[in-house]
Scaffold this active site. Structure first.
Site, PDB file in Angstrom:
ATOM      1  N   GLU A   1    -100.701 -26.758  27.891  1.00 36.81           N
ATOM      2  CA  GLU A   1    -101.779 -26.209  27.342  1.00 36.81           C
ATOM      3  C   GLU A   1    -102.022 -26.836  26.278  1.00 36.81           C
ATOM      4  OE1 GLU A   1    -103.358 -23.716  28.922  1.00 36.81           O
ATOM      5  OE2 GLU A   1    -102.162 -23.335  30.139  1.00 36.81           O
TER       6      GLU A   1
ATOM      7  N   ASN B   1    -104.751 -29.311  26.173  1.00 34.90           N
ATOM      8  CA  ASN B   1    -106.099 -29.705  25.363  1.00 34.90           C
ATOM      9  C   ASN B   1    -106.856 -31.254  24.944  1.00 34.90           C
ATOM     10  OD1 ASN B   1    -106.698 -26.868  26.095  1.00 34.90           O
ATOM     11  ND2 ASN B   1    -106.151 -25.591  24.249  1.00 34.90           N
TER      12      ASN B   1
ATOM     13  N   ARG C   1    -114.147 -23.707  32.438  1.00 33.67           N
ATOM     14  CA  ARG C   1    -112.177 -23.043  31.549  1.00 33.67           C
ATOM     15  C   ARG C   1    -112.451 -22.230  31.415  1.00 33.67           C
ATOM     16  NH1 ARG C   1    -108.431 -27.074  31.767  1.00 33.67           N
ATOM     17  NH2 ARG C   1    -107.477 -25.910  30.275  1.00 33.67           N
TER      18      ARG C   1
HETATM   19  N1  LIG Z   1    -107.174 -30.894  20.738  1.00 27.15           N
HETATM   20  C1  LIG Z   1    -108.434 -30.715  20.922  1.00 27.15           C
HETATM   21  N2  LIG Z   1    -109.302 -31.307  20.881  1.00 27.15           N
HETATM   22  C2  LIG Z   1    -111.112 -30.782  20.407  1.00 27.15           C
HETATM   23  N3  LIG Z   1    -110.806 -29.766  20.964  1.00 27.15           N
HETATM   24  C3  LIG Z   1    -109.684 -28.612  21.323  1.00 27.15           C
HETATM   25  C4  LIG Z   1    -108.291 -28.381  21.707  1.00 27.15           C
HETATM   26  N4  LIG Z   1    -108.251 -27.531  21.370  1.00 27.15           N
HETATM   27  C5  LIG Z   1    -109.159 -26.498  22.153  1.00 27.15           C
HETATM   28  N5  LIG Z   1    -110.250 -26.900  21.675  1.00 27.15           N
HETATM   29  C6  LIG Z   1    -111.056 -26.101  21.815  1.00 27.15           C
HETATM   30  O1  LIG Z   1    -110.916 -25.101  21.700  1.00 27.15           O
HETATM   31  C7  LIG Z   1    -110.963 -23.698  22.571  1.00 27.15           C
HETATM   32  C8  LIG Z   1    -110.632 -23.248  23.596  1.00 27.15           C
HETATM   33  O2  LIG Z   1    -109.462 -24.166  23.983  1.00 27.15           O
HETATM   34  P1  LIG Z   1    -108.150 -23.620  24.705  1.00 27.15           P
HETATM   35  O3  LIG Z   1    -107.733 -21.620  24.597  1.00 27.15           O
HETATM   36  O4  LIG Z   1    -107.169 -23.486  24.880  1.00 27.15           O
HETATM   37  O5  LIG Z   1    -108.930 -22.882  26.016  1.00 27.15           O
HETATM   38  P2  LIG Z   1    -109.628 -23.965  27.315  1.00 27.15           P
HETATM   39  O6  LIG Z   1    -109.052 -25.183  27.420  1.00 27.15           O
HETATM   40  O7  LIG Z   1    -109.962 -23.383  28.787  1.00 27.15           O
HETATM   41  O8  LIG Z   1    -111.301 -24.460  27.062  1.00 27.15           O
HETATM   42  C9  LIG Z   1    -111.545 -25.806  23.538  1.00 27.15           C
HETATM   43  O9  LIG Z   1    -112.846 -25.249  24.815  1.00 27.15           O
HETATM   44  C10 LIG Z   1    -112.029 -26.416  22.995  1.00 27.15           C
HETATM   45  O10 LIG Z   1    -113.510 -26.318  22.550  1.00 27.15           O
END
Ligand SMILES: Nc1ncnc2c1ncn2[C@@H]1O[C@H](COP(=O)(O)OP(=O)(O)O)[C@@H](O)[C@H]1O
Ligand SMILES: Nc1ncnc2c1ncn2[C@@H]1O[C@H](COP(=O)(O)OP(=O)(O)O)[C@@H](O)[C@H]1O
Lengths: 147, 110, 147, 110
Positions: free
Chosen positions: A48, A52, A106
């Protein structure tokens, strides 16, 4: 608390490295006295967080740097840090809400999964500078026997 | 990931093997959607017996296909998820929307 | 020649990390179109070089830093670098002689195995500063079909 | 690495499973030597059927045990090495000193 072992690895933001990263951290976690089920959970949260970094942090640009550091501390504690130097997150609280995603395609379940399968989660991020996710899990020394 | 698609009348069986993550999610989505668009399919069976790993990118494809089938008043079934995979499906809540079966035979018998 | 993918990892000089390091590089090599036999050979040379860093470079001190970098280049070429910041080698030519070992209990076969299973080997070392072993192997694109 | 030692009259069977590298070489050496010292053993059978990996640290233990047996005018046999393991043994030249067999039965039959 003393560090017993660690591995720090660095690789480019290529999609094939997500599976590579989770297998490596899984293989490393096998040094702990923990169950196969627990190792699967570790692999999930690494998957995960690395996804991300690639998808959100680097918006799928393939040659940016991702760093993963896994540390085994005394007392069966494992810490994992996943770091990118990408886009960053402006509103961390919103990002961590279950089902929130900045990408309509997503699920917004990544952070929820990480939170639920680990004992502690700590997200540091600065827009334009990158994101670092720190996860911690304490394994019961007797888990193998109980499982 | 390996994919095997088989259509029996208006039922599409999608048998997946290996790991479902962001690397393969797009291919999985496209392959299924292409079949859903060109054929009259009212039942979609996602067979996960040979899936060893799934993360939220994989969940996204499965839930997305459920929504597609629901829109066209079709049905979706999930088959053979092992405990480690099933745990993630349950986490997402998809088990409240889609029936989960042990094997393909169980669906045919209903 | 362009770099297609790489992984750089760093870990302490603990004996359990020898098997961890060779599995990880083996898993990484699986991204190439190569045979299982070739992956076994890659695991062997990593095992030899990392063992040398721990045993000779650090004389079995357990908390020194070992670095492994594996790079996949275009045309099925894999480069592996194993580095330590330990004792170093005074006479590299002698060290590379088959059956030479500074430790009477050992076989002196490590460098011979690395040389024989890889296409190129390059050892850089400075006494008191450490050793870096660079290995290169070119895989036949059709090796899987021929196997 | 897992180890199973069994003695039949003056023959010691050492059955090894898993990977033999520097992490386990010392334990392997000590376990075998302890048995060689306390018992009258004139044949040493190293069974590698379940060994999936060996490197030069492992080779060192095997060649060292060969020398020990030769000193006391005993015999050593290597059994069941799979191709990837056998390749490393042949590289070391140990196959010129020690006979290699497919399985334990083959030794008993000689
Ligand atoms: N490493 C990252 N860099 C930039 N934005 C991030 C990162 N990790 C998460 N995010 C932000 O947080 C949101 C939620 O993440 P997550 O719960 O993993 O759901 P998803 O990956 O399905 O969007 C993402 O949609 C993104 O906007
Ligand atoms: N990383 C290293 N640091 C210091 N010395 C080394 C290193 N690698 C190899 N050497 C020297 O080279 C010799 C030969 O190495 P090798 O062929 O691998 O055989 P062995 O490990 O059995 O001694 C060693 O005995 C040691 O003296």
């Amino acid at each position: 608390m003393n560090m017993k072992n660690y591995v720090r690895f660095e690789f480019p933001s290529l999609p094939e490295n997500v599976s590579f990263a989770r297998s490596c951290v899984g293989a490393f976690a096998a040094q702990l006295n923990c169950t196969l089920e627990e190792i699967e959970e570790i692999k999930l949260v690494v998957s995960e967080a690395v996804s991300n970094s690639i998808i959100h942090g680097y918006e799928n640009r393939p040659h940016e740097k991702v760093v993963v550091m896994a540390t085994i501390l005394e007392n069966q504690i494992m810490e994992i840090m996943i770091e990118d130097y990408g886009k960053g997150i402006a509103d961390i609280e919103q990002a961590m809400e279950p089902s929130y995603s900045s990408d309509p395609a997503r699920m917004g379940l990544g952070f929820s999964l990480m939170k639920s399968f680990m004992d502690e989660m700590d997200v540091c991020s600065e827009p334009g500078r990158g994101t670092s996710v720190k996860l911690k899990r304490c394994f019961q020394a007797k888990s193998r026997a109980l499982a | 990931m390996e994919l095997d698609l088989k259509q029996v009348r208006n039922t599409l069986f999608v048998r997946i093997a290996g790991e479902i993550d962001m690397m393969v999610a797009e291919k999985l989505r496209k392959t299924i959607d292409r079949r859903l668009e060109t054929n009259k399919i009212s039942n979609l069976v996602i067979n996960l017996e040979k899936v060893t790993f799934i993360d939220s990118s994989g969940l996204g494809v499965i839930i997305g296909r459920y929504k597609k089938m629901a829109e066209r008043h079709g049905k979706m079934f999930i088959v053979g998820a092992r405990p480690s995979v099933s745990k993630i499906l349950v986490f997402s809540g998809i088990n409240k929307l889609v029936s989960m079966y042990n094997n393909e035979q169980d669906i045919i018998n209903i």
